[in-house]
Design a protein around this motif. Structure first.
Motif, short mmCIF file in Angstrom:
data_model
loop_
_atom_site.label_atom_id
_atom_site.label_comp_id
_atom_site.label_asym_id
_atom_site.label_seq_id
_atom_site.Cartn_x
_atom_site.Cartn_y
_atom_site.Cartn_z
N SER A 131 0.83 -1.20 0.00
CA SER A 131 0.00 0.00 0.00
C SER A 131 0.87 1.25 0.00
CB SER A 131 -0.92 0.01 1.24
OG SER A 131 -1.79 -1.10 1.21
N HIS A 132 1.94 1.23 0.77
CA HIS A 132 2.86 2.36 0.85
C HIS A 132 3.50 2.64 -0.51
CE1 HIS A 132 5.90 4.93 2.95
NE2 HIS A 132 6.67 4.53 1.95
N VAL A 133 4.00 1.59 -1.14
CA VAL A 133 4.66 1.76 -2.44
C VAL A 133 3.65 2.17 -3.51
CG1 VAL A 133 5.90 0.55 -4.29
CG2 VAL A 133 6.53 0.17 -1.90
N HIS A 134 2.47 1.56 -3.48
CA HIS A 134 1.44 1.89 -4.48
C HIS A 134 1.08 3.36 -4.44
CE1 HIS A 134 -1.98 1.21 -7.15
NE2 HIS A 134 -2.70 1.96 -6.33
N ALA A 135 1.02 3.93 -3.24
CA ALA A 135 0.65 5.34 -3.10
C ALA A 135 1.74 6.27 -3.61
CB ALA A 135 0.36 5.65 -1.64
N ARG A 136 2.96 5.79 -3.63
CA ARG A 136 4.09 6.65 -4.03
C ARG A 136 4.75 6.21 -5.33
NH1 ARG A 136 3.34 6.09 1.12
NH2 ARG A 136 3.69 7.81 2.60
N ARG A 137 4.26 5.12 -5.90
CA ARG A 137 4.91 4.55 -7.07
C ARG A 137 4.83 5.51 -8.25
NH1 ARG A 137 4.23 -1.70 -8.62
NH2 ARG A 137 5.80 -1.84 -10.26
N PRO A 138 5.96 5.75 -8.90
CA PRO A 138 5.95 6.66 -10.06
C PRO A 138 5.24 6.03 -11.25
CG PRO A 138 8.09 5.62 -9.82
CD PRO A 138 7.30 5.24 -8.60
N ARG A 139 4.41 6.82 -11.91
CA ARG A 139 3.71 6.35 -13.10
C ARG A 139 3.88 7.39 -14.20
NH1 ARG A 139 0.76 4.65 -8.77
NH2 ARG A 139 0.17 2.46 -8.73
N PHE A 140 4.58 7.00 -15.22
CA PHE A 140 4.88 7.93 -16.29
C PHE A 140 4.56 7.28 -17.62
CE2 PHE A 140 7.56 8.83 -12.63
CZ PHE A 140 7.16 10.13 -12.36
N ASP A 141 4.36 8.11 -18.65
CA ASP A 141 3.75 7.61 -19.87
C ASP A 141 4.63 7.69 -21.11
OD1 ASP A 141 3.84 10.33 -20.30
OD2 ASP A 141 1.68 10.63 -20.28
N ALA A 142 5.91 7.94 -20.96
CA ALA A 142 6.76 8.12 -22.14
C ALA A 142 7.11 6.79 -22.78
CB ALA A 142 8.03 8.86 -21.75
N ASP A 143 6.85 6.66 -24.08
CA ASP A 143 7.28 5.47 -24.80
C ASP A 143 8.75 5.63 -25.15
OD1 ASP A 143 7.57 6.59 -27.71
OD2 ASP A 143 5.65 7.36 -26.97
N PRO A 144 9.42 4.53 -25.53
CA PRO A 144 10.87 4.60 -25.79
C PRO A 144 11.26 5.64 -26.83
CG PRO A 144 10.15 2.32 -25.61
CD PRO A 144 8.92 3.14 -25.59
N ALA A 145 10.46 5.80 -27.89
CA ALA A 145 10.80 6.77 -28.94
C ALA A 145 10.75 8.20 -28.40
CB ALA A 145 9.85 6.61 -30.13
N THR A 146 9.72 8.49 -27.60
CA THR A 146 9.59 9.83 -27.01
C THR A 146 10.72 10.10 -26.03
OG1 THR A 146 7.17 9.79 -27.22
CG2 THR A 146 8.11 11.33 -25.63
N ARG A 147 11.02 9.09 -25.24
CA ARG A 147 12.10 9.26 -24.26
C ARG A 147 13.43 9.51 -24.96
NH1 ARG A 147 12.10 8.15 -18.91
NH2 ARG A 147 14.15 8.09 -17.92
N SER A 148 13.67 8.79 -26.05
CA SER A 148 14.91 8.98 -26.81
C SER A 148 14.98 10.37 -27.41
CB SER A 148 15.01 7.93 -27.92
OG SER A 148 16.18 8.11 -28.68
N GLU A 149 13.86 10.85 -27.96
CA GLU A 149 13.83 12.19 -28.56
C GLU A 149 14.08 13.28 -27.53
OE1 GLU A 149 10.70 15.10 -31.00
OE2 GLU A 149 10.12 13.05 -30.43
N ILE A 150 13.43 13.16 -26.37
CA ILE A 150 13.59 14.16 -25.32
C ILE A 150 15.01 14.14 -24.77
CG2 ILE A 150 12.87 14.78 -22.97
CD1 ILE A 150 10.03 13.95 -23.75
N THR A 151 15.58 12.95 -24.66
CA THR A 151 16.96 12.83 -24.18
C THR A 151 17.93 13.54 -25.12
OG1 THR A 151 16.51 10.73 -23.05
CG2 THR A 151 18.81 11.19 -23.63
N GLU A 152 17.76 13.33 -26.41
CA GLU A 152 18.64 13.97 -27.40
C GLU A 152 18.51 15.49 -27.34
OE1 GLU A 152 20.97 12.61 -29.28
OE2 GLU A 152 20.53 10.64 -28.43
N LYS A 153 17.27 15.97 -27.22
CA LYS A 153 17.05 17.42 -27.15
C LYS A 153 17.65 18.00 -25.86
CE LYS A 153 12.81 17.68 -29.94
NZ LYS A 153 11.36 18.01 -29.93
#
Length: 301
Positions: free
Chosen positions: A155-177
């Motif tokens: 319950s503790h982890v679920h309440a604080r667990r990070p949830r993010f929506d970036a797909d690999p292609a988006t993450r790669s593009e943002i990283t390069e920028k």
């Protein structure tokens, strides 16, 4: 450590390292625990060990628990934000290391908020799938108690667990920028990549100049990052993308020598959290990994 492929310790080493690393958050401490476990394993009368894998997991878990309990006292006086030690991984690290998404730096930060026993129970139950009865045997506690601890930790982890929506292609593009903007000193381009609520944590451990408090806001974070890149001590440093703790991140390097590691979360196309590890003590394992990789490439060439 001896390299005997039929030795159960060698056969289960990946599982044992994953258990220790997720409980402790540092590669160095995890390796120390494995060394101690290896010694215990080779001192024990094998005829008394019915299930080697279970014995080894129990040994590593309890050694890590002892180390974590003492480490927590030290971390209370830690200088600045405490971040996990980075670990270089491959693109399919979740499957390869049996650590699933809990290998991510963001999840390790969440696990740091659990008590030692809660963390052990969560890792063994939620990551590696051990039953409550098995964990009770590992920790010498009643199964009913383990069930309660497991529920509380989940319950503790679920309440604080990070949830993010970036797909690999988006993450790669943002990283390069991000790398282009940071290395080009373009504060506006950098700010455009940061979420309005972006926060940066910088772990120097009192060993190197670092921000001792979290930085918040695109303008503050962007200008601080560019200020670091512009310092004379940063001359020769460049950013390089790398898979760190199962996700695409960045290494700050001088030549082939990593001196910093950046991991971050992405939501709605913007970087929301940045974790910047520069503590020299926590870069040793990563530097050894990088050196081993370079040596392997040289042999291949």
């Amino acid at each position: 450590m001896q390299d005997d492929p039929i030795d159960p310790f060698v056969a289960h080493r990946r599982l044992l390292f994953g258990t220790a690393y997720q409980m402790l958050g540092t590669v160095t401490d995890a390796e120390d625990v494995l060394q101690d476990a290896w010694i215990k394993w080779h001192e024990v009368d094998r005829d008394t060990v019915t299930h080697p894998k279970a014995y080894l997991v129990r040994t590593v878990t309890n050694l890590a628990l002892n180390r974590l309990t003492s480490a927590r006292a030290t971390r209370e006086t830690y200088v600045g934000p405490w971040l996990p030690e980075p670990l270089l991984t491959t693109t399919d690290a979740a499957e390869e290391t049996e650590m699933a998404d809990t290998v991510s730096t963001a999840m390790l930060v969440v696990l740091e908020t659990l008590g030692p026993v809660e963390r052990a129970v969560f890792v063994l139950r939620e990551v590696f799938g051990y039953s409550h009865a098995e964990i009770a045997g590992f920790l010498d506690r009643p199964e009913a108690t383990i069930r309660q601890i497991s529920h509380r930790a989940r319950s503790h982890v679920h309440a604080r667990r990070p949830r993010f929506d970036a797909d690999p292609a988006t993450r790669s593009e943002i990283t390069e920028k991000f790398m282009a903007a940071a290395q080009g000193g373009d504060v506006n381009a950098l700010m455009e990549l940061l979420a309005p609520e972006v926060t940066l944590w910088n772990d120097g451990g009192g060993k190197i100049t670092a921000a001792r408090r979290p930085l918040s806001g695109p303008d503050h974070v962007a200008r601080w990052l560019l200020g670091v890149m512009a310092k004379p001590i940063s001359a020769g440093i460049y950013l390089e993308s790398a898979y760190i703790n199962g996700e695409l991140g960045m290494l700050a390097k001088i030549g082939d020598f990593p001196v910093g590691a950046l991991t971050y979360d992405i939501r709605d196309g913007h970087i929301e959290n940045i974790r910047f590890q520069v503590n020299p003590d926590k870069m040793v394992g990563l530097q050894q990994q990088a050196a081993a990789g370079s040596a392997a490439e040289s042999v291949g060439d």
